[in-house]
Design a protein around this motif. Structure first.
Motif, PDB file in Angstrom:
ATOM      1  N   ALA A   1       0.835  -1.207   0.000  1.00 10.19           N
ATOM      2  CA  ALA A   1       0.000   0.000   0.000  1.00 10.19           C
ATOM      3  C   ALA A   1       0.871   1.258   0.000  1.00 10.19           C
ATOM      4  O   ALA A   1       0.556   2.233  -0.690  1.00 10.19           O
ATOM      5  N   TRP A   2       1.961   1.238   0.739  1.00  7.29           N
ATOM      6  CA  TRP A   2       2.886   2.382   0.793  1.00  7.29           C
ATOM      7  C   TRP A   2       3.510   2.614  -0.587  1.00  7.29           C
ATOM      8  O   TRP A   2       3.567   3.754  -1.061  1.00  7.29           O
ATOM      9  N   ILE A   3       3.965   1.541  -1.221  1.00  5.08           N
ATOM     10  CA  ILE A   3       4.551   1.648  -2.561  1.00  5.08           C
ATOM     11  C   ILE A   3       3.510   2.204  -3.534  1.00  5.08           C
ATOM     12  O   ILE A   3       3.796   3.093  -4.332  1.00  5.08           O
ATOM     13  N   TRP A   4       2.292   1.687  -3.465  1.00  2.00           N
ATOM     14  CA  TRP A   4       1.212   2.150  -4.341  1.00  2.00           C
ATOM     15  C   TRP A   4       1.008   3.654  -4.182  1.00  2.00           C
ATOM     16  O   TRP A   4       0.904   4.391  -5.166  1.00  2.00           O
ATOM     17  N   GLN A   5       0.947   4.124  -2.954  1.00  2.00           N
ATOM     18  CA  GLN A   5       0.713   5.548  -2.699  1.00  2.00           C
ATOM     19  C   GLN A   5       1.830   6.418  -3.259  1.00  2.00           C
ATOM     20  O   GLN A   5       1.587   7.558  -3.667  1.00  2.00           O
ATOM     21  N   LYS A   6       3.043   5.907  -3.286  1.00  2.00           N
ATOM     22  CA  LYS A   6       4.175   6.679  -3.805  1.00  2.00           C
ATOM     23  C   LYS A   6       4.230   6.672  -5.332  1.00  2.00           C
ATOM     24  O   LYS A   6       4.610   7.670  -5.942  1.00  2.00           O
ATOM     25  N   ILE A   7       3.878   5.549  -5.960  1.00  2.00           N
ATOM     26  CA  ILE A   7       4.060   5.405  -7.401  1.00  2.00           C
ATOM     27  C   ILE A   7       2.815   5.779  -8.197  1.00  2.00           C
ATOM     28  O   ILE A   7       2.918   6.337  -9.284  1.00  2.00           O
ATOM     29  N   LYS A   8       1.638   5.507  -7.692  1.00  2.00           N
ATOM     30  CA  LYS A   8       0.396   5.734  -8.447  1.00  2.00           C
ATOM     31  C   LYS A   8       0.269   7.161  -8.984  1.00  2.00           C
ATOM     32  O   LYS A   8      -0.110   7.351 -10.141  1.00  2.00           O
ATOM     33  N   PRO A   9       0.573   8.202  -8.199  1.00  2.00           N
ATOM     34  CA  PRO A   9       0.439   9.559  -8.757  1.00  2.00           C
ATOM     35  C   PRO A   9       1.370   9.827  -9.938  1.00  2.00           C
ATOM     36  O   PRO A   9       1.093  10.690 -10.762  1.00  2.00           O
ATOM     37  N   LEU A  10       2.445   9.078 -10.032  1.00  2.00           N
ATOM     38  CA  LEU A  10       3.428   9.273 -11.101  1.00  2.00           C
ATOM     39  C   LEU A  10       3.162   8.389 -12.311  1.00  2.00           C
ATOM     40  O   LEU A  10       3.726   8.613 -13.379  1.00  2.00           O
ATOM     41  N   LEU A  11       2.338   7.367 -12.130  1.00  2.00           N
ATOM     42  CA  LEU A  11       1.997   6.418 -13.201  1.00  2.00           C
ATOM     43  C   LEU A  11       0.487   6.255 -13.259  1.00  2.00           C
ATOM     44  O   LEU A  11      -0.070   5.311 -12.689  1.00  2.00           O
ATOM     45  N   PRO A  12      -0.218   7.131 -13.931  1.00  2.00           N
ATOM     46  CA  PRO A  12      -1.679   7.059 -13.957  1.00  2.00           C
ATOM     47  C   PRO A  12      -2.217   5.722 -14.461  1.00  2.00           C
ATOM     48  O   PRO A  12      -3.299   5.312 -14.068  1.00  2.00           O
ATOM     49  N   GLY A  13      -1.484   5.031 -15.308  1.00  2.00           N
ATOM     50  CA  GLY A  13      -1.941   3.753 -15.824  1.00  2.00           C
ATOM     51  C   GLY A  13      -1.665   2.564 -14.931  1.00  2.00           C
ATOM     52  O   GLY A  13      -1.956   1.431 -15.299  1.00  2.00           O
ATOM     53  N   LEU A  14      -1.117   2.804 -13.737  1.00  2.00           N
ATOM     54  CA  LEU A  14      -0.791   1.698 -12.838  1.00  2.00           C
ATOM     55  C   LEU A  14      -2.060   0.924 -12.488  1.00  2.00           C
ATOM     56  O   LEU A  14      -3.028   1.495 -11.982  1.00  2.00           O
ATOM     57  N   GLN A  15      -2.074  -0.371 -12.809  1.00  2.00           N
ATOM     58  CA  GLN A  15      -3.242  -1.223 -12.577  1.00  2.00           C
ATOM     59  C   GLN A  15      -3.108  -2.046 -11.300  1.00  2.00           C
ATOM     60  O   GLN A  15      -4.078  -2.223 -10.577  1.00  2.00           O
ATOM     61  N   LYS A  16      -1.905  -2.563 -11.072  1.00  2.00           N
ATOM     62  CA  LYS A  16      -1.681  -3.363  -9.867  1.00  2.00           C
ATOM     63  C   LYS A  16      -0.191  -3.490  -9.637  1.00  2.00           C
ATOM     64  O   LYS A  16       0.623  -3.247 -10.526  1.00  2.00           O
ATOM     65  N   ILE A  17       0.130  -3.851  -8.402  1.00  2.00           N
ATOM     66  CA  ILE A  17       1.500  -4.202  -8.070  1.00  2.00           C
ATOM     67  C   ILE A  17       1.474  -5.563  -7.381  1.00  2.00           C
ATOM     68  O   ILE A  17       0.493  -5.914  -6.710  1.00  2.00           O
ATOM     69  N   GLU A  18       2.526  -6.302  -7.603  1.00  2.00           N
ATOM     70  CA  GLU A  18       2.704  -7.575  -6.916  1.00  2.00           C
ATOM     71  C   GLU A  18       3.994  -7.461  -6.131  1.00  2.00           C
ATOM     72  O   GLU A  18       5.037  -7.092  -6.684  1.00  2.00           O
ATOM     73  N   LEU A  19       3.929  -7.758  -4.835  1.00  2.00           N
ATOM     74  CA  LEU A  19       5.093  -7.677  -3.969  1.00  2.00           C
ATOM     75  C   LEU A  19       5.268  -9.020  -3.276  1.00  2.00           C
ATOM     76  O   LEU A  19       4.386  -9.461  -2.535  1.00  2.00           O
ATOM     77  N   LYS A  20       6.391  -9.666  -3.539  1.00  2.00           N
ATOM     78  CA  LYS A  20       6.698 -10.942  -2.893  1.00  2.00           C
ATOM     79  C   LYS A  20       7.815 -10.725  -1.891  1.00  2.00           C
ATOM     80  O   LYS A  20       8.829 -10.111  -2.209  1.00  2.00           O
ATOM     81  N   GLU A  21       7.608 -11.244  -0.674  1.00  2.00           N
ATOM     82  CA  GLU A  21       8.704 -11.174   0.289  1.00  2.00           C
ATOM     83  C   GLU A  21       9.449 -12.497   0.378  1.00  2.00           C
ATOM     84  O   GLU A  21      10.543 -12.548   0.914  1.00  2.00           O
TER      85      GLU A  21
END
Length: 118
Positions: A87-107
């Motif tokens: 969620a933190w990554i999404w909040q940082k990147i989404k405003p810069l990439l309007p087409g962002l559909q999803k992120i996958e994060l594996k730990e």
């Protein structure tokens, strides 16, 4: 159409809100695998949705903030579960990439989270 790009970063964390005795309460680290998915129309002139180098340039500062750090020390990540980190990554990147559909994060190779646009 959706394009994607994959990134990795290494970081340490501990989960302060899990019960005493839980192994994740201890300081430990992961090699995180992050994939960004961007949707859009193919640009007629360029023949792509987005230049991968532009995508990398947008992601680099965010990943640089996380790489080789103690995630708990980053503002907004005091309890850095995979879900809250995504969620933190999404909040940082989404405003810069309007087409962002999803992120996958594996730990780990077998566990992670998918965060999708609503």
């Amino acid at each position: 159409m959706i394009i994607y790009q994959h990134f990795t970063f290494d970081a340490a964390h501990f989960l302060p809100h899990v019960p005493d005795g839980h192994k994740c309460r201890n300081l430990h680290g992961h090699t995180y695998h992050l994939t960004l998915y961007i949707g859009g129309e193919i640009l007629e002139r360029e023949g792509w949705i987005l230049d991968f180098s532009d995508l990398k340039a947008v992601a680099a500062p965010v990943i640089g903030t996380l790489d080789h750090t103690l995630l708990n020390n980053i503002e907004g990540l005091e309890n850095p579960t995979a879900e809250l980190l995504a969620a933190w990554i999404w909040q940082k990147i989404k405003p810069l990439l309007p087409g962002l559909q999803k992120i996958e994060l594996k730990e780990t190779p077998a566990s992670g989270v998918i965060y999708e646009a609503e």
